[in-house]
Write a protein that holds these residues in place. Structure first.
Motif, PDB file in Angstrom:
ATOM      1  N   ASP A 124       1.332 -14.558  -1.528  1.00  0.00           N
ATOM      2  CA  ASP A 124       1.881 -13.575  -0.608  1.00  0.00           C
ATOM      3  C   ASP A 124       3.091 -14.100   0.141  1.00  0.00           C
ATOM      4  OD1 ASP A 124       0.023 -11.679  -1.363  1.00  0.00           O
ATOM      5  OD2 ASP A 124      -1.471 -12.479   0.004  1.00  0.00           O
TER       6      ASP A 124
ATOM      7  N   SER B  39      -8.210  -0.863  -4.476  1.00  0.00           N
ATOM      8  CA  SER B  39      -8.939  -1.658  -3.485  1.00  0.00           C
ATOM      9  C   SER B  39      -8.251  -2.978  -3.196  1.00  0.00           C
ATOM     10  CB  SER B  39     -10.346  -1.947  -4.005  1.00  0.00           C
ATOM     11  OG  SER B  39     -10.276  -2.891  -5.067  1.00  0.00           O
ATOM     12  N   SER B  40      -8.475  -3.479  -1.993  1.00  0.00           N
ATOM     13  CA  SER B  40      -7.967  -4.797  -1.634  1.00  0.00           C
ATOM     14  C   SER B  40      -8.638  -5.869  -2.471  1.00  0.00           C
ATOM     15  CB  SER B  40      -8.221  -5.085  -0.155  1.00  0.00           C
ATOM     16  OG  SER B  40      -7.513  -4.170   0.646  1.00  0.00           O
TER      17      SER B  40
ATOM     18  N   GLY C 136      -6.176  -8.056  -4.320  1.00  0.00           N
ATOM     19  CA  GLY C 136      -6.163  -9.471  -3.963  1.00  0.00           C
ATOM     20  C   GLY C 136      -6.372 -10.347  -5.186  1.00  0.00           C
TER      21      GLY C 136
ATOM     22  N   THR D  63       1.496  -4.120  -5.191  1.00  0.00           N
ATOM     23  CA  THR D  63       0.201  -3.522  -4.871  1.00  0.00           C
ATOM     24  C   THR D  63       0.302  -2.556  -3.698  1.00  0.00           C
ATOM     25  OG1 THR D  63      -0.456  -5.199  -3.235  1.00  0.00           O
ATOM     26  CG2 THR D  63      -0.987  -5.647  -5.549  1.00  0.00           C
TER      27      THR D  63
ATOM     28  N   GLU E 207      -2.783  -1.384  -1.343  1.00  0.00           N
ATOM     29  CA  GLU E 207      -4.201  -1.648  -1.173  1.00  0.00           C
ATOM     30  C   GLU E 207      -4.734  -0.848   0.021  1.00  0.00           C
ATOM     31  OE1 GLU E 207      -4.797  -5.984  -1.555  1.00  0.00           O
ATOM     32  OE2 GLU E 207      -2.806  -6.109  -2.443  1.00  0.00           O
TER      33      GLU E 207
ATOM     34  N   GLY F 180      -6.185  -0.358   4.163  1.00  0.00           N
ATOM     35  CA  GLY F 180      -5.724  -0.670   5.497  1.00  0.00           C
ATOM     36  C   GLY F 180      -6.471   0.147   6.522  1.00  0.00           C
TER      37      GLY F 180
ATOM     38  N   CYS G 141      -4.428   7.200   1.477  1.00  0.00           N
ATOM     39  CA  CYS G 141      -4.084   5.871   1.980  1.00  0.00           C
ATOM     40  C   CYS G 141      -3.334   5.979   3.305  1.00  0.00           C
ATOM     41  CB  CYS G 141      -3.236   5.125   0.960  1.00  0.00           C
ATOM     42  SG  CYS G 141      -1.704   5.977   0.540  1.00  0.00           S
TER      43      CYS G 141
ATOM     44  N   LYS H  63      -5.349  -6.368   8.915  1.00  0.00           N
ATOM     45  CA  LYS H  63      -6.063  -5.609   7.891  1.00  0.00           C
ATOM     46  C   LYS H  63      -5.143  -4.735   7.061  1.00  0.00           C
ATOM     47  CE  LYS H  63     -10.209  -6.948   9.114  1.00  0.00           C
ATOM     48  NZ  LYS H  63     -11.255  -7.433   8.183  1.00  0.00           N
ATOM     49  N   GLY H  64      -3.913  -4.593   7.514  1.00  0.00           N
ATOM     50  CA  GLY H  64      -2.996  -3.715   6.828  1.00  0.00           C
ATOM     51  C   GLY H  64      -3.048  -2.308   7.382  1.00  0.00           C
TER      52      GLY H  64
ATOM     53  N   PRO I 193      -0.862  -6.366   5.130  1.00  0.00           N
ATOM     54  CA  PRO I 193      -1.774  -6.453   3.978  1.00  0.00           C
ATOM     55  C   PRO I 193      -2.087  -5.126   3.281  1.00  0.00           C
ATOM     56  CG  PRO I 193      -2.588  -7.796   5.803  1.00  0.00           C
ATOM     57  CD  PRO I 193      -1.455  -6.974   6.345  1.00  0.00           C
ATOM     58  N   ALA I 194      -1.588  -3.996   3.751  1.00  0.00           N
ATOM     59  CA  ALA I 194      -1.865  -2.732   3.063  1.00  0.00           C
ATOM     60  C   ALA I 194      -1.140  -2.637   1.729  1.00  0.00           C
ATOM     61  CB  ALA I 194      -1.475  -1.549   3.942  1.00  0.00           C
TER      62      ALA I 194
END
Lengths: 549, 549
Positions: free
Chosen positions: A298, B285-286, B290, B303, B305, B307, B338, B467-468, B522-523
């Motif tokens: 990342d 999905s995360s 990931g 990606t 993902e 959040g 999303c 967490k995004g 991170p989203a």
């Protein structure tokens, strides 16, 4: 705060246009005579005054110092730099980065352009620093370390500015809904990725670092520059100039920091893996480049690593000029360039030339003789070869002698105190892949006997795909053969030079025109001169709200 | 071969301009009435004819078939698709990709634009396919699955074309050298990265896949589309149309392939890790996102993902309109977006509104009541909520009931055979992070009591960083508070909507204007609507040779 953007706007405009047209253009003159009288001697004097002293970046205090640079031409520099812990560097960058991220694109670009202008004015001092750390001969250290590096920095600024300029500042969004409409006011914010880490190399500390350094800066990222322990001074001078410009514009100078380290206590891994570092740019070995690519998650990682640059000689209409051109490419800076050719494929049965048929041995010895001619004058030899940056390269040459039949042996120049070596040229068979298919950095080259030109092109392009390559050259008088070869080289992601003779060499990469490193083979994961090199260094966040009626 | 580029040039020009101006623009009308009479019923009929049949992509032969899609509105679709092995898919893509890589930028862009035009003409059929795989209600399935998705595909084409158009085809490079000059002719070749893999999701199979699919295609990469096993049909229709256009222009249709799979025998990991795959785009999905980010090396991975999207209610000058707006955002497609909000921060002491002071409970129940009002009419409720795509979401709702005080309970609609659920709204305390700081996909939302607005903004932006988050909303009548909040949201990399009321919602992301997913939290690791999304999907290789005198 001065309007530096306005002051340099004309230059920026030209740079943006040049990077799109990709014809010849240079912002900073490569001819030393274009600079003020006395600048060269002032540079020499300034360098002499730095030697044997603690380097003053400003506000260092009394802490530990590092630095053990030794000129490949002989003397130790005796310069030390304030040591910084990873935590202190990161904390400083985070603090300084807040206001830098919120500065306007124009403010940041203005600062970058002013830094480049001041670097240009110090080109002679930087040339001395480059010469006495990398071993580049004086003229090359001036051009590659000064104006050419500055052009590359400017090129990155131009790309990044063009990308950021595509993001509008504020817009009215109005969607028709039958008789009425929905209206939103939107603001777009360019936000940085995190702290940028730029890891420099020992052979082209400025030329290879400036693109990332300036791309990170203008896109809003605070930058930590981690020079190679053998070539700190050129980047220390760069960072010092940058910090002065930043401070002069009211920014915290820690937007741009130097992270000097030692071979014994290297900082690169700890810096690169620190969570606050969002971008890492690296020039150097495939071993460390691979570690970075495998380890970092990342984060944006841009690498320029190693490769096997090849030449295929299928035929030529200018045998002597071809041999002279190749001889220069092999000799320039003793082959210590990421663009220098190493492996030369020649059909075992020889080739057709303007001088009649030449056997494989005649081609090999023709190149060897051209090297001898080029280096026959000691002054010219010194000016072309420079010195060997790393003692390990001499060991590599010694070991390489056993890898094939010696066409031309390597030897030291008679230059007092300098570490020098002329090119070693070996003849090998196509199946000796252990010899020619590994990068052997320095003045080591192989002439490889292949079945025919097609076999040579197949091996050259396969080598690029497997081992990486930044440059490739092809000599052929057959246009159909050239046309067939081009897609193979394109697929291998390697820049191809065809039938070069005269004053242009395969190892020269022109700012604003050539795409340096394609990013499409293992020699590097990124092109250093395109939109992709800059476009991910920032992100855009939108703020929207209903428009006032 | 038709000149499709010329045929669609005017549209492309408008799209490129729109993506720079970022005001409102749409290429494909979202109003069903803008389409020919009978198109809607023809789409329904075509969908009915597909049900219970093997889907014909062309040339499948007699091999194994997969497919077990069941409409969230009840019936199994009964459609099967030809299974393909990873090796066969890759071999086909490699074979078909050779000519595709060598096609001109204009040829590839022309093909992409023609595919989009034909997709638009099939919008009603695709809407049926989207409705009966995702559970989106009909009107949304039409807009989001049809014209809006096509706009997003066009947007990616516009970005990619703009980037590739910056690479000149051929230039003369002429460097002055005193009285003479060095002249080189240079050709620049756009080369693909490798095969592109696009992994679709079950909720927005077209809208979330088209940007990557079209970006990969126009930059010269053959594409393998791996749909979610629950939503194959919308992408099967897309791929079929794409293959027809490719074949019609003389290209191997395997430039674009479908890789249907099953939950029991998934293909995504084997495809993603295949060395020939150079680019992977994933929505989902995360956990899997990931895994892709951790596992894949030297591939481009984009990606989107999960959040935790938040709303902070600090104060409002339009309490009823705010509650209605939030109620719609929570209800639309049962929160299965999303971009849907989940966590609503409200000061524990209540807020100032145009209706006087409202306590925390009054704000929470105000939103709950607005949901009740919105869904009071069964037909409107069905049109807003659609159905629940995945049975696991019902389990999640059941489990969530224990996480706080129920302000408004979830319930099924009385729709025969359909899997439905209205929003569950829970009140919790700020310290109940186990409740509100995890993404809970579906119609589940929390009203969280915080110390004050500042505390809410701090928690909202920290949640985005940790967490995004793709969206965030803020309601405040205090301009100073808004101005202070904006840099915090920008730093958290989340798009912010301020004081939305009326017919525009935080979960709506407009093509050509909003930057969907910032890539700065991170989203998702990429923005799906900027130059960075396309610029690395191709590389440039230069071929240079001395110019004829």
């Amino acid at each position: 705060m001065d309007d530096l953007f306005q002051a340099h706007a004309a230059l920026l405009e030209k740079a943006v246009a040049a990077s799109r047209e990709r014809g010849f253009w240079a912002a900073f003159p490569e001819n030393p005579k274009a600079y003020p009288e006395g600048a060269a001697s002032a540079g020499k004097a300034a360098f002499a005054a730095l030697k044997g002293q603690p380097f003053d970046l400003g506000g260092e205090g009394e802490g530990a110092r590092v630095g053990a640079e030794v000129s490949p031409f002989g003397p130790a520099l005796g310069i030390t730099y304030a040591a910084r812990s990873v935590d202190a560097l990161v904390a400083n960058a985070e603090r300084a980065g807040v206001a830098w991220a919120q500065a306007s694109v124009e403010q940041r670009v203005g600062v970058a352009l002013e830094i480049l202008a001041r670097l240009n004015a110090e080109s002679f001092l930087i040339a001395e620093a480059v010469e006495h750390t990398t071993g580049q001969a004086g003229p090359m250290a001036f051009q590659a370390g000064g104006p050419h590096a500055q052009d590359r920095g400017l090129e990155a600024v131009a790309y990044a500015y063009a990308e950021m300029a595509r993001v509008p500042g504020a817009v009215r969004w109005e969607k028709p809904m039958g008789r009425s409409s929905i209206r939103l006011d939107k603001d777009f914010h360019v936000v940085p990725r995190g702290i940028g880490l730029v890891i420099g190399c020992a052979t082209f500390p400025t030329w290879n670092s400036y693109p990332a350094l300036f791309a990170d800066l203008v896109t809003g990222n605070a930058v930590i520059v981690k020079p190679h322990p053998a070539a700190i001074l050129p980047l220390a001078l760069t960072v010092k100039i940058g910090r002065a410009v930043l401070a002069g514009q009211g920014f915290d100078p820690d937007v741009l920091q130097l992270a000097p380290d030692t071979v014994e206590a290297p900082l690169a891994k700890d810096l690169a893996t620190h969570p606050a570092i969002g971008l890492v740019d690296f020039t150097g070995s495939s071993a460390f480049g691979g570690w970075l690519r495998e380890t970092l998650r990342d984060k944006l990682v841009f690498t320029e690593e190693a490769g096997v640059n090849t030449i295929v000689i299928a035929s030529t209409g200018a045998f002597a000029a071809m041999c002279a051109n190749i001889a220069f490419s092999l000799s320039l800076y003793s082959g210590q360039m990421c663009t220098a050719p190493q492996t030369i494929f020649v059909p075992a049965a020889g080739i057709a030339t303007d001088e009649g048929h030449k056997s494989f041995d005649e081609v090999a010895s023709g190149i060897g003789a051209a090297i001898d001619t080029l280096l026959s004058d000691p002054a010219r030899a010194a000016a072309v070869l420079g010195a060997i940056q790393n003692p390990a390269t001499l060991t590599r040459i010694a070991e390489a002698r056993g890898l094939g039949r010696i066409v031309r042996d390597s030897a030291a120049l008679q230059v007092e105190g300098a570490r020098t070596a002329t090119p070693l040229l070996l003849a090998v068979e196509a199946q000796d892949e252990a010899a020619w298919l590994e990068e052997r950095f320095g003045p080591i080259a192989f002439v490889v006997a292949v079945r025919d030109a097609r076999d040579g092109i197949a091996r050259a392009t396969r080598a690029a795909r497997q081992k990486g390559a930044i440059t490739a050259a092809l000599y052929s008088t057959d246009e159909a053969e050239i046309a067939t070869a081009i897609p193979a080289y394109a697929k291998a992601g390697v820049a191809l030079s065809v039938n070069l003779t005269g004053g242009i060499y395969v190892n020269q990469s022109a700012a604003f025109s050539d795409y340096h490193v394609s990013g499409a083979n293992p020699a590097g994961n990124a092109c250093m001169t395109d939109a992709a090199f800059v476009a991910s260094r920032f992100r855009v966040v939108c703020v929207r709200r209903p428009a006032a009626a």
